[in-house]
Scaffold this motif. Structure first.
Motif, short mmCIF file in Angstrom:
data_model
loop_
_atom_site.label_atom_id
_atom_site.label_comp_id
_atom_site.label_asym_id
_atom_site.label_seq_id
_atom_site.Cartn_x
_atom_site.Cartn_y
_atom_site.Cartn_z
N VAL A 176 0.80 -1.08 0.06
CA VAL A 176 -0.25 0.13 -0.02
C VAL A 176 0.94 1.42 -0.16
CG1 VAL A 176 -1.77 1.38 1.29
CG2 VAL A 176 -2.09 -1.22 0.98
N LEU A 177 1.98 1.18 0.71
CA LEU A 177 2.89 2.58 0.90
C LEU A 177 3.66 2.69 -0.29
CD1 LEU A 177 4.00 2.18 4.68
CD2 LEU A 177 2.23 3.90 3.65
N ASP A 178 3.86 1.68 -0.99
CA ASP A 178 4.65 2.00 -2.27
C ASP A 178 3.74 2.61 -3.30
OD1 ASP A 178 6.79 0.27 -1.16
OD2 ASP A 178 6.21 -1.45 -2.20
N LYS A 179 2.49 2.12 -3.26
CA LYS A 179 1.61 3.00 -4.43
C LYS A 179 1.27 4.40 -3.76
CE LYS A 179 -0.02 -1.49 -6.51
NZ LYS A 179 0.67 -1.41 -7.66
N LEU A 180 1.13 4.49 -2.67
CA LEU A 180 0.50 5.61 -1.86
C LEU A 180 1.71 6.58 -1.69
CD1 LEU A 180 -1.77 6.88 -0.32
CD2 LEU A 180 -0.76 6.14 1.71
N ASP A 181 2.80 6.49 -1.37
CA ASP A 181 3.84 7.58 -1.32
C ASP A 181 4.56 7.71 -2.50
OD1 ASP A 181 5.41 9.32 -0.03
OD2 ASP A 181 6.68 7.96 0.92
N LYS A 182 4.21 8.08 -3.62
CA LYS A 182 4.76 8.13 -5.04
C LYS A 182 6.11 9.52 -4.72
CE LYS A 182 2.42 5.34 -7.44
NZ LYS A 182 3.07 4.20 -8.05
N ASN A 183 5.92 10.49 -3.99
CA ASN A 183 6.70 11.32 -3.74
C ASN A 183 7.83 10.99 -2.62
OD1 ASN A 183 5.64 12.96 -5.87
ND2 ASN A 183 4.22 13.85 -4.32
N ARG A 184 7.81 9.98 -2.00
CA ARG A 184 8.67 9.55 -1.32
C ARG A 184 8.92 10.40 0.03
NH1 ARG A 184 7.60 5.74 -3.71
NH2 ARG A 184 8.98 4.10 -4.90
N VAL A 185 7.88 10.64 0.61
CA VAL A 185 7.87 11.77 1.63
C VAL A 185 7.95 10.79 3.11
CG1 VAL A 185 6.45 13.30 3.02
CG2 VAL A 185 6.41 13.31 0.38
N ILE A 186 7.51 9.71 3.03
CA ILE A 186 7.65 9.01 4.12
C ILE A 186 9.23 8.29 4.35
CG2 ILE A 186 6.54 6.88 5.32
CD1 ILE A 186 4.06 7.26 3.81
#
Length: 281
Positions: A176-186
């Motif tokens: 989920v996080l791979d697809k959600l965080d496209k801008n690599r903020v996390i």
């Protein structure tokens, strides 16, 4: 015919007297002009002398008074200048220093940033679908992003270090996080194995991840039990399921803009959350 009797001819004597009178008049005029010129020259000399005298007196006065200020006077003047400089900016407020390092915002995942289900929703479209494999069983997952989640992450990522702390399994949450965080903020991901089990439920112990500096972290979660071990560090948010008009993340971003000015984030949570009563259930 011209009558010459009507024209008077001057005789020789009268003509000579006339010439002599004009000569005397010319001499008198020359004498008068000379006297005027002498008087003007004399006045100019007096005026020039007066100006030069004034300049000399003024110069002598400046020389006599130069350096006449005593050391105590100079010290007093200097002290007075310092006092003015000291009180010149008295109206500016004193601000507490913040930590140079970025503070951390921990975010829950399910019902906070996304909503996932094993069945496709009927009333709206999904943002993406995944297939996760847990213990040899492949299960489809349909994921809907909470409105404004991408903008929210970008906004708080400018002032804070952003981490996700979820009770979900890594096989599911990592995709989920791979697809959600496209801008690599996390910058950090914590899963179920980082949670603390209390009476069969999962709590998120911030003291294990923030060490001693609990004033530099907050946890956003829709489940109050998640931050029950450090309730002062918890920020509650309404759970997201299917409300596509939801604006809670934008309100939360405004809240974090205000929190950034505080030295201790727990003070910010207690003083500012009432302004965002729609964020808090």
């Amino acid at each position: 015919m011209v009558c010459h009797g009507f024209i008077e001819k001057p005789n020789q004597r009268s003509h000579g007297c006339h010439k002599h009178g004009r000569g005397n008049l010319h001499q008198r005029q020359q004498s008068r002009c000379s006297a005027i010129a002498v008087a003007a020259a004399l006045n100019m000399s007096i005026f020039t002398f007066h100006n030069r005298l004034l300049r000399c007196v003024s110069r002598l006065f400046r020389l006599s008074t130069k350096g006449s200020a005593t050391p105590s006077r100079r010290a007093t003047m200097k002290q007075g200048y310092k006092k003015i400089k000291k009180h010149e900016h008295h109206h500016q407020p004193l601000l507490r220093k913040r930590h140079d390092k970025k503070r951390t915002i921990f975010l829950d995942l399910d019902e906070t940033l996304v909503h996932s289900s094993m069945e496709p929703p009927l009333r709206f479209n999904v943002d993406f679908m995944m297939r996760i494999k847990i213990e040899g069983v492949v299960t489809p997952m349909y994921v809907v992003k909470r409105p404004g989640v991408t903008e929210f992450l970008d906004r708080i990522g400018k002032n804070y270090r952003v981490a996700v702390f979820t009770a979900g399994l890594p096989e599911y949450a990592s995709q989920v996080l791979d697809k959600l965080d496209k801008n690599r903020v996390i910058s950090q991901r914590l899963y179920r194995d980082s949670c603390t089990e209390v009476n069969g439920r999962y709590a998120k112990d911030l003291s294990l991840v923030a060490r001693r500096d609990l004033g530099s972290v907050l946890l956003v979660d829709d489940n109050p039990f998640s931050y029950s071990l450090q309730p002062d560090n918890g920020v509650h948010i309404k759970p997201f399921v299917d409300d596509m008009e939801d604006q809670e993340l934008m309100k939360l971003a405004d809240f974090f803009d205000g929190c950034y000015q505080y030295e201790d984030l727990r003070d910010a949570a207690s003083e500012l959350l009432y302004k965002y009563n729609k964020v808090i259930c």
